[in-house]
Design a protein around this motif. Structure first.
Motif, PDB file in Angstrom:
ATOM      1  N   GLU A 130       0.824  -1.205   0.000  1.00  0.00           N
ATOM      2  CA  GLU A 130       0.000   0.000   0.000  1.00  0.00           C
ATOM      3  C   GLU A 130       0.864   1.263   0.000  1.00  0.00           C
ATOM      4  OE1 GLU A 130      -2.900   2.180   3.124  1.00  0.00           O
ATOM      5  OE2 GLU A 130      -3.667   0.230   2.407  1.00  0.00           O
TER       6      GLU A 130
ATOM      7  N   ASP B 193     -10.631   2.116  -4.628  1.00  0.00           N
ATOM      8  CA  ASP B 193     -10.166   3.253  -3.832  1.00  0.00           C
ATOM      9  C   ASP B 193     -10.964   4.494  -4.209  1.00  0.00           C
ATOM     10  OD1 ASP B 193      -8.700   5.097  -2.301  1.00  0.00           O
ATOM     11  OD2 ASP B 193      -7.245   5.407  -3.906  1.00  0.00           O
TER      12      ASP B 193
ATOM     13  N   LYS C 283      -5.141   5.970  -1.925  1.00  0.00           N
ATOM     14  CA  LYS C 283      -4.410   4.746  -1.594  1.00  0.00           C
ATOM     15  C   LYS C 283      -4.175   3.928  -2.867  1.00  0.00           C
ATOM     16  CE  LYS C 283      -6.376   4.373   3.069  1.00  0.00           C
ATOM     17  NZ  LYS C 283      -7.186   3.521   3.992  1.00  0.00           N
TER      18      LYS C 283
ATOM     19  N   LEU D 295      -2.138   0.508  -4.598  1.00  0.00           N
ATOM     20  CA  LEU D 295      -1.408  -0.736  -4.379  1.00  0.00           C
ATOM     21  C   LEU D 295      -0.220  -0.811  -5.323  1.00  0.00           C
ATOM     22  CD1 LEU D 295      -4.145  -3.490  -3.875  1.00  0.00           C
ATOM     23  CD2 LEU D 295      -2.827  -2.256  -2.142  1.00  0.00           C
TER      24      LEU D 295
END
Length: 692
Positions: A244, A262, A267, A269
């Protein structure tokens, strides 16, 4: 007369690399249409009016070297190996007058001859060791590497694949903290029997875990000089394609970066295709997300085309296993990649950050220097044919010290400030730039330049300086903003470094074989060769002490290629006394102020290597090869300290037709072992400093 080795990969790829490398590293970018179709003005189209040829550049004028010079004359090493270092005393070459004076301090080693040996070749009197290989366990609980039984869980605790940028940070007691980028994966060289049309979920998840960043404590052996990894240390860390990240800056929370997973747009990945990077004055590291486009499938919009996203399936087929890689399902997911990442290596619990204020493009890297009043300035190149280079000037000052408050403040420095793109103007008439590399009548490729503001981010919001684009659009679609601003199209701008001694800024331009083709931009004074396969290095002079200056002077410090080619130029140094160099990529400085250059895709018949070049004084332009890398490999990193040189040997054995079953290289562990990207340390056997 020196004879260069036969060309490698002749006719296979315009950028000099094997098709296998191009396929997995950048998604065959050079085989696709150039994404930049704008009609910007070029540097050679305008004669500078107010700026005379020497008004800004006299201090950087080429020094004429009278009398004997001292670089080694380099001779060919012979096809297939047997490479040797010449002029081991750092003085005499092969019968030239070079031995009558010493090389620049820091460059007093025997230049390594061009060669095609399947090894890391270093000067006589120097030792080397492999610091860490792909797959070696670095986290507690991670198993030893087993090439026949790889798992995603194991790889997440092991050193990642294809190490690129390297940084060494101090720890004390003979230890340092090594931070590495893991740019991309080559599944053909990772897995036996790999089927590119039908990858398994386990293979894909291993690849996700092999991307990203690695943090490893390393320790010096004071007796031998070797540098070794301290496995399973508490500071060791792996950042992968599923870690993250926090999106920060003016585009965070924008509708342009929100996805179904999201909805906050803050945020993300993972990080992908981290190429080069930089180390900040406050002790963090920066990492540039480069060819992120290749991981996404089924794109269709105009903005996607400007970023090189494909309309069909991706090479690795990740979209089959996670819908975020399918643009048809998640159209904003690609907008969350292509940024500069910041990591605090001293805090293994910290969340890494993507800084949107530095813009979104194919960042080769990001390097920092401070203004006189303590504000960071970030330089970054967009590694694509005919794209631009940029700088970001923060509006906030760095806080000194290692307190928690200071570190938290400094982690926000790159979120507020102004993003600029470079426009260059040559000072010679356009008709004197004929595309051959012949110098104009004034004897120098040089001119003036300006930093054009694109957008400014503040704590209260952001302001666009580009007509027809909002601030959020500028920061997410930065390439389009550069088009509209009329930036100068360059020959693949890659790594950028400012000299800590002189303040001059050096931009590596790797190559551009499309320049001058029908329908493409022709030569200009900053990019003076059509069908440019060897590249050049640009030297910028900004107002001393003011890295936030809006104007600069520039000249070409190095025009790479065979020194026997009249189109080449080495800062004015005698061309019969320098090492041949092709395709400059990453650059750094040593403690003596010399510029060190690593190459990618060299087009002169030798393997890629690392070179040192004097940039000031009477030996300005002296260039010597320090090492070469094995078959198919690229020289990455690099780090040059007083007593050690560190390089990342990336994609060894990555040549057309190679596979796990049919390896093209036996490096680093010999025949019968899997070829593995690795980090290598080089030192003097007598324990003295490098090149003195």
């Amino acid at each position: 007369m020196r004879k260069l080795l036969p060309l490698l990969n002749s006719g296979s790829h315009p950028g000099g690399r094997s098709a296998l490398t191009c396929r997995f590293r950048c998604g065959d970018a050079c085989f696709h249409e150039v994404p930049n179709t704008s009609d910007n003005e070029y540097a050679g189209d305008v004669i500078a009016g107010a700026l005379s040829r020497r008004s800004m550049m006299r201090a950087a004028a080429v020094v004429t070297v009278a009398g004997a010079a001292g670089a080694a004359t380099v001779t060919g090493g012979g096809q297939g190996g047997g490479a040797r270092a010449v002029a081991a005393d750092g003085g005499a070459g092969t019968g030239t007058a070079a031995g009558k004076s010493k090389s620049a301090r820091g460059l007093r080693f025997g230049a390594v001859a061009p060669n095609t040996a399947d090894q890391v070749t270093v000067p006589e009197g120097y030792g080397q060791n492999v610091v860490i290989r792909w797959g070696e366990p670095i986290l507690r609980g991670a198993p030893a590497f087993d090439p026949d039984n790889q798992t995603a869980k194991a790889q997440a605790g092991q050193f990642g694949y294809n190490n690129d940028f390297l940084s060494l940070l101090p720890l004390g007691h003979g230890r340092q903290l090594l931070v590495a980028n893991h740019e991309y994966t080559d599944e053909v060289l990772m897995f036996k029997g790999y089927d590119p049309e039908n990858p398994t979920r386990e293979q894909v998840e291993i690849s996700w875990a092999a991307h990203g960043l690695g943090v490893v404590v390393v320790e010096e052996n004071r007796r031998t000089g070797a540098l070794t990894a301290v496995t399973r240390h508490q500071l060791n860390r792996r950042i992968t394609a599923t870690t993250e990240f926090r999106l920060q800056g003016p585009a965070a929370g924008s509708d342009l970066v929100k996805t179904s997973a999201d909805p906050s747009g803050t945020k993300v990945l993972g990080t992908l295709n981290n190429c080069s990077g930089g180390t900040t004055p406050w002790g963090t590291t920066l990492h540039g997300e480069e060819n992120f486009n290749q991981y996404f499938a089924n794109a269709s919009r105009t903005t996607d085309k400007r970023y090189g996203l494909g309309t069909g399936a991706s090479e690795r087929k990740w979209e089959r296993f996670d819908k975020r890689f399918d643009v048809a399902q998640e159209p904003n997911e690609p907008h969350r990649f292509g940024y500069v990442v910041e990591l605090d290596p001293y805090d293994p619990e910290s969340t890494p950050v993507k800084h949107t204020a530095i813009g979104r493009f194919k960042h080769e890297g990001a390097t920092i220097r401070l203004t006189d009043d303590g504000r960071p300035v970030v330089y970054s190149g967009d590694d694509e044919r005919f794209d631009y280079f940029y700088k970001f000037v923060s509006s906030k000052r760095m806080r000194r010290g290692n307190s928690r408050a200071a570190r938290e403040h400094n982690m926000t420095l790159l979120d507020e400030g102004t993003l600029y793109v470079a426009k260059l103007t040559g000072d010679s008439p356009a008709e004197q730039i004929d595309g051959s590399g012949k110098h104009p009548e004034d004897g120098q490729f040089d001119g003036s330049g300006e930093w054009i503001p694109l957008a400014t981010a503040t704590a209260d919001g952001a302001e666009s300086h580009v007509e027809g684009m909002s601030a959020e659009e500028v920061f997410v679609f930065t390439r389009l903003a550069g088009d509209k601003a009329g930036a100068t199209k360059m020959d693949r701008p890659e790594d950028i470094e400012a000299s800590p001694r002189t303040g001059k800024v050096y931009v590596a331009l790797t190559n551009n074989t499309d320049r001058g083709k029908s329908g493409k931009a022709g030569a200009d004074e900053a990019n003076p060769r059509n069908a440019n396969k060897h590249g050049q290095i640009l030297e910028l002079t900004e107002r001393r002490g003011a890295a936030d200056a809006k104007k600069f002077g520039w000249l070409l410090f190095l025009v790479a290629g065979d020194p026997q080619d009249p189109a080449t130029y080495f800062g004015g140094f005698p061309k019969d006394q320098v090492s041949p160099i092709s395709c400059p990529d990453n650059v750094t400085f040593d403690p003596h102020g010399n510029l060190w250059i690593s190459t990618d895709g060299a087009q002169l018949g030798s393997h890629d290597g690392l070179f040192g070049a004097a940039v000031q004084g009477g030996r300005r332009g002296e260039l010597k090869q320090f090492l070469t890398v094995p078959i198919g490999a690229e020289t990455c990193g690099p780090v040059v300290q007083d007593r050690r040189v560190l390089v990342a040997v990336q994609h060894p054995g990555e040549v057309d037709g190679a596979s796990v079953e049919k390896p093209a290289s036996a490096w680093p562990d010999g025949p019968g072992k899997l070829v593995r990207p690795s980090v290598v340390s080089v030192w003097r056997k007598d324990g003295r400093d490098i090149g003195v």
